[in-house]
Design a protein around this motif. Structure first.
Motif, PDB file in Angstrom:
ATOM      1  N   ARG A 133     -26.971  -1.426  -8.292  1.00 51.50           N
ATOM      2  CA  ARG A 133     -25.767  -1.206  -7.157  1.00 51.50           C
ATOM      3  C   ARG A 133     -25.999  -1.042  -6.120  1.00 51.50           C
ATOM      4  N   ASN A 134     -27.362  -0.783  -5.661  1.00 49.34           N
ATOM      5  CA  ASN A 134     -27.596  -0.922  -3.898  1.00 49.34           C
ATOM      6  C   ASN A 134     -28.321  -2.546  -3.785  1.00 49.34           C
ATOM      7  N   ALA A 135     -28.358  -3.066  -5.160  1.00 50.43           N
ATOM      8  CA  ALA A 135     -28.499  -4.676  -4.357  1.00 50.43           C
ATOM      9  C   ALA A 135     -27.105  -5.321  -4.901  1.00 50.43           C
ATOM     10  N   ASP A 138     -24.101  -3.739  -3.961  1.00 49.61           N
ATOM     11  CA  ASP A 138     -24.040  -3.795  -2.237  1.00 49.61           C
ATOM     12  C   ASP A 138     -24.400  -4.864  -1.173  1.00 49.61           C
ATOM     13  N   ALA A 139     -26.323  -4.578  -1.371  1.00 49.62           N
ATOM     14  CA  ALA A 139     -26.573  -4.726  -0.040  1.00 49.62           C
ATOM     15  C   ALA A 139     -26.668  -6.922   0.032  1.00 49.62           C
ATOM     16  N   THR A 140     -26.155  -7.277  -1.035  1.00 56.85           N
ATOM     17  CA  THR A 140     -25.516  -8.738  -0.879  1.00 56.85           C
ATOM     18  C   THR A 140     -24.766  -9.078  -0.559  1.00 56.85           C
ATOM     19  N   ARG A 168     -35.292  -7.178  -6.691  1.00 57.51           N
ATOM     20  CA  ARG A 168     -35.451  -7.839  -5.727  1.00 57.51           C
ATOM     21  C   ARG A 168     -34.213  -8.316  -5.616  1.00 57.51           C
ATOM     22  N   ASP A 169     -33.741  -7.840  -4.552  1.00 56.51           N
ATOM     23  CA  ASP A 169     -32.569  -9.185  -3.610  1.00 56.51           C
ATOM     24  C   ASP A 169     -32.542  -9.765  -2.391  1.00 56.51           C
ATOM     25  N   ASN A 170     -31.113 -10.801  -2.034  1.00 53.94           N
ATOM     26  CA  ASN A 170     -31.262 -11.254  -1.300  1.00 53.94           C
ATOM     27  C   ASN A 170     -30.810 -10.972   0.342  1.00 53.94           C
ATOM     28  N   GLY A 193     -32.382  -6.889   4.451  1.00 56.51           N
ATOM     29  CA  GLY A 193     -33.651  -6.087   4.301  1.00 56.51           C
ATOM     30  C   GLY A 193     -33.000  -3.450   4.814  1.00 56.51           C
ATOM     31  N   ILE A 194     -34.339  -3.235   3.969  1.00 57.93           N
ATOM     32  CA  ILE A 194     -33.702  -1.571   4.505  1.00 57.93           C
ATOM     33  C   ILE A 194     -34.084  -1.938   5.742  1.00 57.93           C
ATOM     34  N   GLU A 195     -33.409  -1.190   6.345  1.00 55.73           N
ATOM     35  CA  GLU A 195     -33.056  -0.860   7.810  1.00 55.73           C
ATOM     36  C   GLU A 195     -34.468   0.022   7.899  1.00 55.73           C
ATOM     37  N   TYR A 208     -28.730   9.656   2.991  1.00 52.85           N
ATOM     38  CA  TYR A 208     -29.234   8.488   4.379  1.00 52.85           C
ATOM     39  C   TYR A 208     -27.995   8.016   4.108  1.00 52.85           C
ATOM     40  N   THR A 209     -27.225   7.031   4.801  1.00 52.09           N
ATOM     41  CA  THR A 209     -26.294   6.210   3.673  1.00 52.09           C
ATOM     42  C   THR A 209     -26.254   5.215   5.476  1.00 52.09           C
ATOM     43  N   THR A 210     -25.727   4.016   5.310  1.00 48.27           N
ATOM     44  CA  THR A 210     -25.395   2.760   6.179  1.00 48.27           C
ATOM     45  C   THR A 210     -24.236   2.634   6.024  1.00 48.27           C
ATOM     46  N   LEU A 234     -26.907   9.686  -1.870  1.00 51.14           N
ATOM     47  CA  LEU A 234     -27.718  10.505  -2.698  1.00 51.14           C
ATOM     48  C   LEU A 234     -28.163   9.320  -3.743  1.00 51.14           C
ATOM     49  N   GLY A 235     -28.263   8.531  -4.079  1.00 48.86           N
ATOM     50  CA  GLY A 235     -28.582   7.068  -5.429  1.00 48.86           C
ATOM     51  C   GLY A 235     -29.860   7.959  -4.797  1.00 48.86           C
ATOM     52  N   LEU A 236     -30.172   7.221  -4.136  1.00 49.61           N
ATOM     53  CA  LEU A 236     -32.438   6.970  -3.835  1.00 49.61           C
ATOM     54  C   LEU A 236     -32.563   8.327  -4.018  1.00 49.61           C
ATOM     55  N   GLY A 260     -34.607  -9.538   2.085  1.00 52.75           N
ATOM     56  CA  GLY A 260     -34.490  -8.611   1.205  1.00 52.75           C
ATOM     57  C   GLY A 260     -35.038  -7.893   1.000  1.00 52.75           C
ATOM     58  N   ALA A 261     -34.278  -6.743  -0.377  1.00 53.05           N
ATOM     59  CA  ALA A 261     -35.004  -5.073  -0.308  1.00 53.05           C
ATOM     60  C   ALA A 261     -36.027  -5.190  -1.807  1.00 53.05           C
ATOM     61  N   VAL A 262     -37.443  -4.809  -1.843  1.00 52.75           N
ATOM     62  CA  VAL A 262     -38.529  -4.215  -3.001  1.00 52.75           C
ATOM     63  C   VAL A 262     -37.845  -3.850  -3.828  1.00 52.75           C
TER      64      VAL A 262
HETATM   65  P1  ADP Z   1     -25.547   4.839  -1.043  1.00 57.87           P
HETATM   66  O1  ADP Z   1     -25.926   4.271  -1.357  1.00 57.87           O
HETATM   67  O2  ADP Z   1     -24.942   5.942  -1.386  1.00 57.87           O
HETATM   68  O3  ADP Z   1     -25.349   5.086   0.977  1.00 57.87           O
HETATM   69  P2  ADP Z   1     -28.238   5.343  -1.620  1.00 57.87           P
HETATM   70  O4  ADP Z   1     -29.526   6.956  -1.492  1.00 57.87           O
HETATM   71  O5  ADP Z   1     -28.508   4.328  -3.085  1.00 57.87           O
HETATM   72  O6  ADP Z   1     -27.796   5.844  -0.832  1.00 57.87           O
HETATM   73  O7  ADP Z   1     -28.835   4.370  -0.307  1.00 57.87           O
HETATM   74  C1  ADP Z   1     -29.185   4.575   0.522  1.00 57.87           C
HETATM   75  C2  ADP Z   1     -29.325   4.044   1.511  1.00 57.87           C
HETATM   76  O8  ADP Z   1     -30.762   3.317   1.043  1.00 57.87           O
HETATM   77  C3  ADP Z   1     -28.109   2.999   2.285  1.00 57.87           C
HETATM   78  O9  ADP Z   1     -27.203   3.505   2.298  1.00 57.87           O
HETATM   79  C4  ADP Z   1     -29.039   1.567   3.043  1.00 57.87           C
HETATM   80  O10 ADP Z   1     -28.530   1.398   4.153  1.00 57.87           O
HETATM   81  C5  ADP Z   1     -30.229   1.562   1.444  1.00 57.87           C
HETATM   82  N1  ADP Z   1     -30.775   0.712   1.039  1.00 57.87           N
HETATM   83  C6  ADP Z   1     -30.795   0.859  -0.274  1.00 57.87           C
HETATM   84  N2  ADP Z   1     -30.008   0.267  -1.073  1.00 57.87           N
HETATM   85  C7  ADP Z   1     -30.950  -1.138  -0.483  1.00 57.87           C
HETATM   86  C8  ADP Z   1     -31.184  -2.279  -0.519  1.00 57.87           C
HETATM   87  N3  ADP Z   1     -30.748  -2.918  -1.722  1.00 57.87           N
HETATM   88  N4  ADP Z   1     -30.702  -3.405   0.493  1.00 57.87           N
HETATM   89  C9  ADP Z   1     -30.670  -2.826   1.789  1.00 57.87           C
HETATM   90  N5  ADP Z   1     -30.655  -1.286   1.612  1.00 57.87           N
HETATM   91  C10 ADP Z   1     -30.754  -0.453   1.093  1.00 57.87           C
END
Ligand code: ADP
Length: 303
Positions: free
Chosen positions: A201-203, A205-207, A230-232, A235-237, A247-249, A258-260, A283-285
């Motif tokens: 789901r994060n991947a 959302d990121a794309t 891996r997504d394109n 990347g991770i902030e 922590y969420t952006t 909370l996912g991670l 991208g993020a891995v």
């Molecule tokens: P949420 O998805 O609810 O924000 P997560 O714990 O899953 O919570 O993710 C926390 C944060 O980590 C995200 O808000 C995002 O900033 C960053 N993140 C997670 N996965 C990715 C990804 N694949 N690429 C870029 N940033 C990511």
């Protein structure tokens, strides 16, 4: 003789009087010092009493503060827990909604068999939600989970099918690389799938704002069972804050952060590691490593 005697007596009397005079002066001096000292002692005593009273007051305030802290940490734990519950139940709920809408449409068009298969999927999702709430209930009795062999490839397939409604809405290219032989780990399949769903789901959302969104999933078996997602995306902030709860952006409503945190907790419980980095080409891995369950036939062959 009498006169001399009288003079001597007088002399002695004068000497005695003088001695008494000096003695009484010394005593008076000592008394003054004593009085001064006792006044100082009294003042000191008073200061001490005041300090003791102050200490007692501080202690009371501290006890009250401790109580408040305990109360608020309980509330925080409760808040975290309820956020986790809603976070984990959201995915199957969203999927259920889509399947229900689909089933309704299929019924209207008299395609009952397909509608029935949609209902089957909804049934699976209800099962999953039950499993998640059961698992949260068993949090209190940590360490009593029964692990069983889990096929990572099969868990990935059912995680992807959980994501189907989202995947259908968007054009994301998903590539899957799996080894020929099944990759087995020891664990709780539902929780492993929870981690996979979170990573996928994060991947996705990121794309979201990429023109050609792509997600690569690689499952490999080496010293550990490793699942790489891996997504394109951009990347991770902030790599340091990534696994922190809340922590969420993402926009409010899109993510609670909370996912991670939940996922890394699950992977740790299974004796593995969840790692994240930014790819060389952007991208993020994310990499989930779990202790591999050695193939019995291989063990036999080695023996
Ligand atoms: P949420 O998805 O609810 O924000 P997560 O714990 O899953 O919570 O993710 C926390 C944060 O980590 C995200 O808000 C995002 O900033 C960053 N993140 C997670 N996965 C990715 C990804 N694949 N690429 C870029 N940033 C990511």
């Amino acid at each position: 003789v009498n006169g001399v005697l009288a003079l001597e007596v007088m002399g002695f009397a004068i000497l005695l009087a003088l001695a008494f005079y000096f003695l009484s002066r010394r005593t008076a001096g000592r008394l003054a010092i004593f009085q001064r000292e006792s006044a100082k002692l009294r003042a000191l005593n008073l200061a001490l009493q005041r300090e003791i009273a102050e200490r007692k007051r501080v202690q009371q305030t501290l006890a009250v503060a401790e109580q408040t802290l305990e109360q608020s940490s309980k509330l925080a734990a409760l808040g975290e827990m309820s956020a986790a519950v809603s976070h984990e139940l959201n995915q199957p709920l969203a999927a259920m909604k889509t399947y229900l809408a689909g089933a309704r449409l299929l019924l209207k068009r008299n395609r009952q068999d397909e509608a029935l298969s949609s209902f089957g999927r909804i049934d699976d999702l209800i099962e999953r939600m039950g499993a998640i709430t059961r698992q949260l209930k068993s949090y209190a009795r940590k360490g009593q989970e029964a692990f069983s062999p889990v096929d990572m490839g099969a868990a990935l397939a059912s995680s992807l099918s959980m994501m189907e409604p989202q995947l259908r809405q968007r054009q994301v290219q998903i590539s899957r690389i799996l080894p020929d032989n099944p990759v087995m780990v020891m664990g709780d399949r539902m929780r492993i799938e929870q981690v996979m769903v979170n990573l996928l789901r994060n991947a996705l959302d990121a794309t979201k704002s990429e023109r050609n969104p792509q997600v690569d999933i690689i499952l490999s078996a080496g010293e550990t069972a490793t699942l790489t997602v891996r997504d394109n995306g951009p990347g991770i902030e902030d790599l340091d804050a990534l696994f922190e709860p809340f922590y969420t952006t993402k926009q409010p409503g899109d993510g609670v952060g909370l996912g991670l945190a939940i996922s890394s907790g699950i992977v740790n419980d299974l004796g593995g590691r969840l790692m994240a980095r930014n790819g060389q080409n952007g991208g993020a891995v994310f990499e989930m490593q779990l202790p591999i369950l050695a193939d019995e036939t291989k063990i036999e062959a080695a023996e």
